[in-house]
Write a protein that holds these residues in place. Sequence first.
Motif, PDB file in Angstrom:
ATOM      1  N   SER A   9     -43.792 -37.756  37.698  1.00 31.95           N
ATOM      2  CA  SER A   9     -44.810 -36.843  37.983  1.00 31.95           C
ATOM      3  C   SER A   9     -45.873 -37.159  38.653  1.00 31.95           C
ATOM      4  O   SER A   9     -46.898 -36.342  39.229  1.00 31.95           O
ATOM      5  CB  SER A   9     -44.743 -35.891  36.599  1.00 31.95           C
ATOM      6  N   ASN A  10     -46.444 -38.407  38.110  1.00 33.40           N
ATOM      7  CA  ASN A  10     -47.654 -39.117  38.419  1.00 33.40           C
ATOM      8  C   ASN A  10     -47.458 -40.446  38.788  1.00 33.40           C
ATOM      9  O   ASN A  10     -46.694 -41.169  37.983  1.00 33.40           O
ATOM     10  CB  ASN A  10     -48.720 -38.766  37.364  1.00 33.40           C
ATOM     11  N   LYS A  11     -47.999 -40.855  39.819  1.00 30.99           N
ATOM     12  CA  LYS A  11     -47.797 -42.402  40.082  1.00 30.99           C
ATOM     13  C   LYS A  11     -49.394 -42.657  40.803  1.00 30.99           C
ATOM     14  O   LYS A  11     -50.052 -42.099  41.621  1.00 30.99           O
ATOM     15  CB  LYS A  11     -47.129 -42.300  41.283  1.00 30.99           C
ATOM     16  N   VAL A  12     -49.929 -43.753  39.807  1.00 29.80           N
ATOM     17  CA  VAL A  12     -51.166 -44.216  40.345  1.00 29.80           C
ATOM     18  C   VAL A  12     -50.934 -45.857  40.995  1.00 29.80           C
ATOM     19  O   VAL A  12     -50.224 -46.584  40.227  1.00 29.80           O
ATOM     20  CB  VAL A  12     -52.048 -44.416  39.056  1.00 29.80           C
ATOM     21  N   THR A  13     -51.430 -46.193  42.217  1.00 31.59           N
ATOM     22  CA  THR A  13     -50.986 -47.397  42.609  1.00 31.59           C
ATOM     23  C   THR A  13     -52.329 -48.046  43.279  1.00 31.59           C
ATOM     24  O   THR A  13     -53.323 -47.147  43.513  1.00 31.59           O
ATOM     25  CB  THR A  13     -50.201 -47.344  43.471  1.00 31.59           C
ATOM     26  N   GLU A  14     -52.225 -49.264  43.593  1.00 28.14           N
ATOM     27  CA  GLU A  14     -53.560 -49.854  44.345  1.00 28.14           C
ATOM     28  C   GLU A  14     -53.333 -49.757  45.851  1.00 28.14           C
ATOM     29  O   GLU A  14     -51.991 -49.985  46.323  1.00 28.14           O
ATOM     30  CB  GLU A  14     -53.719 -51.239  43.655  1.00 28.14           C
ATOM     31  N   LYS A  15     -54.229 -49.666  46.368  1.00 28.31           N
ATOM     32  CA  LYS A  15     -54.224 -49.632  48.057  1.00 28.31           C
ATOM     33  C   LYS A  15     -53.411 -51.020  48.505  1.00 28.31           C
ATOM     34  O   LYS A  15     -53.455 -52.226  47.834  1.00 28.31           O
ATOM     35  CB  LYS A  15     -55.674 -49.962  48.454  1.00 28.31           C
ATOM     36  N   GLY A  16     -52.625 -50.709  49.472  1.00 24.81           N
ATOM     37  CA  GLY A  16     -51.980 -51.828  49.917  1.00 24.81           C
ATOM     38  C   GLY A  16     -50.495 -51.909  49.248  1.00 24.81           C
ATOM     39  O   GLY A  16     -49.539 -52.820  49.685  1.00 24.81           O
ATOM     40  N   LYS A  17     -50.105 -51.182  48.178  1.00 28.24           N
ATOM     41  CA  LYS A  17     -48.945 -51.495  47.679  1.00 28.24           C
ATOM     42  C   LYS A  17     -48.029 -50.402  48.230  1.00 28.24           C
ATOM     43  O   LYS A  17     -48.120 -49.495  48.644  1.00 28.24           O
ATOM     44  CB  LYS A  17     -48.945 -50.953  46.123  1.00 28.24           C
ATOM     45  N   ASP A  63     -45.724 -44.684  60.799  1.00 25.51           N
ATOM     46  CA  ASP A  63     -44.510 -45.523  60.436  1.00 25.51           C
ATOM     47  C   ASP A  63     -44.676 -46.112  59.122  1.00 25.51           C
ATOM     48  O   ASP A  63     -43.836 -46.901  58.650  1.00 25.51           O
ATOM     49  CB  ASP A  63     -44.274 -46.359  61.534  1.00 25.51           C
ATOM     50  N   ARG A  64     -45.696 -45.901  58.290  1.00 19.50           N
ATOM     51  CA  ARG A  64     -45.659 -46.407  56.861  1.00 19.50           C
ATOM     52  C   ARG A  64     -44.934 -45.454  55.872  1.00 19.50           C
ATOM     53  O   ARG A  64     -44.376 -45.751  54.849  1.00 19.50           O
ATOM     54  CB  ARG A  64     -47.078 -46.468  56.419  1.00 19.50           C
ATOM     55  N   PHE A  65     -44.693 -44.150  56.311  1.00 16.83           N
ATOM     56  CA  PHE A  65     -43.909 -43.188  55.831  1.00 16.83           C
ATOM     57  C   PHE A  65     -42.391 -43.206  56.133  1.00 16.83           C
ATOM     58  O   PHE A  65     -42.059 -43.213  57.412  1.00 16.83           O
ATOM     59  CB  PHE A  65     -44.352 -41.800  55.951  1.00 16.83           C
ATOM     60  N   PHE A  66     -41.653 -43.248  55.266  1.00 14.45           N
ATOM     61  CA  PHE A  66     -40.003 -43.237  55.618  1.00 14.45           C
ATOM     62  C   PHE A  66     -39.307 -42.592  54.347  1.00 14.45           C
ATOM     63  O   PHE A  66     -39.773 -42.449  53.437  1.00 14.45           O
ATOM     64  CB  PHE A  66     -39.470 -44.612  55.704  1.00 14.45           C
ATOM     65  N   ALA A  67     -38.179 -41.689  54.867  1.00 12.24           N
ATOM     66  CA  ALA A  67     -37.574 -41.079  53.790  1.00 12.24           C
ATOM     67  C   ALA A  67     -36.292 -41.283  53.968  1.00 12.24           C
ATOM     68  O   ALA A  67     -35.618 -41.339  55.260  1.00 12.24           O
ATOM     69  CB  ALA A  67     -37.942 -39.596  53.755  1.00 12.24           C
ATOM     70  N   LYS A  78     -40.635 -42.842  50.884  1.00 14.73           N
ATOM     71  CA  LYS A  78     -41.218 -44.527  50.784  1.00 14.73           C
ATOM     72  C   LYS A  78     -42.361 -44.407  51.523  1.00 14.73           C
ATOM     73  O   LYS A  78     -42.565 -44.038  52.718  1.00 14.73           O
ATOM     74  CB  LYS A  78     -39.965 -45.483  51.072  1.00 14.73           C
ATOM     75  N   ILE A  79     -43.406 -44.985  50.862  1.00  9.69           N
ATOM     76  CA  ILE A  79     -44.636 -45.161  51.539  1.00  9.69           C
ATOM     77  C   ILE A  79     -45.153 -46.732  51.305  1.00  9.69           C
ATOM     78  O   ILE A  79     -45.082 -47.086  50.254  1.00  9.69           O
ATOM     79  CB  ILE A  79     -45.521 -44.478  50.944  1.00  9.69           C
ATOM     80  N   GLN A  80     -45.241 -47.335  52.490  1.00 14.92           N
ATOM     81  CA  GLN A  80     -45.870 -48.797  52.474  1.00 14.92           C
ATOM     82  C   GLN A  80     -47.234 -48.901  52.828  1.00 14.92           C
ATOM     83  O   GLN A  80     -47.746 -47.965  53.221  1.00 14.92           O
ATOM     84  CB  GLN A  80     -44.904 -49.484  53.679  1.00 14.92           C
ATOM     85  N   ARG A  81     -47.390 -49.967  52.232  1.00 19.35           N
ATOM     86  CA  ARG A  81     -48.984 -50.327  52.350  1.00 19.35           C
ATOM     87  C   ARG A  81     -49.934 -49.067  52.355  1.00 19.35           C
ATOM     88  O   ARG A  81     -50.668 -48.545  53.122  1.00 19.35           O
ATOM     89  CB  ARG A  81     -49.290 -50.748  53.770  1.00 19.35           C
TER      90      ARG A  81
END
Lengths: 120, 111
Positions: A9-17, A63-67, A78-81
């Motif tokens: 429901s919530n996702k916290v991540t760091e830049k580049g992850k 292209d960082r986004f893919f599903a 999926k989200i890269q970087r």
Amino acid sequence: GAGVSQTPSNKVTEKGKYVELRCDPISGHTALYWYRQSLGQGPEFLIYFQGTGAADDSGLPNDRFFAVRPEGSVSTLKIQRTERGDSAVYLCASSLNVPGTSGGQYNEQFFGPGTRLTVL
Amino acid sequence: DAKTTQPPSMDCAEGRAANLPCNHSTISGNEYVYWYRQIHSQGPQYIIHGLKNNETNEMASLIITEDRKSSTLILPHATLRDTAVYYCIYWGKNTGNQFYFGTGTSLTVIP
């Protein structure tokens, strides 16, 4: 029956992850959609699936986004970087039929509660 | 070329009818109009859809003009729980075969 569910429901991540967001559609629904919603804006289309295949991915920002939807049911975005600008609520929806194939009937979308992604 | 046009905000007194307009002048003849609403922090909720004829369900009524260039969603007796953002959308070649939500109308029901 169960509605559309999304995890987490919530996702916290760091830049580049790298992050993965999951969507479980309503059983038997052919079409699955991903949207992104920023504060104060309406949902913005990203991609939709007809069965296992991506019927239209023109809304993916880069292209960082893919599903994927390998078995025609559960889908993963999926989200890269990741970048700070990716912070938003990611919404998933499903519908019984694919728009345009049955004149609009049964094309109402059922939305999940969304995943709030925060990129620090 | 706007796909749908809605007023950004509206107020309605509790118990009165709320009439929410939408212009969709580029809609084609076989494309349905859908209405959704989104209550704060939730996913959008389907309300109603229509093609040519007026429609009614347990939530609302939908009035579509004869030329199909506009429609009005009617909540007959608005309650505080109807406070939400309302979107009219359609799917078709003029929306790039996508559901385009725009920014919707923020309806506030006033006690």
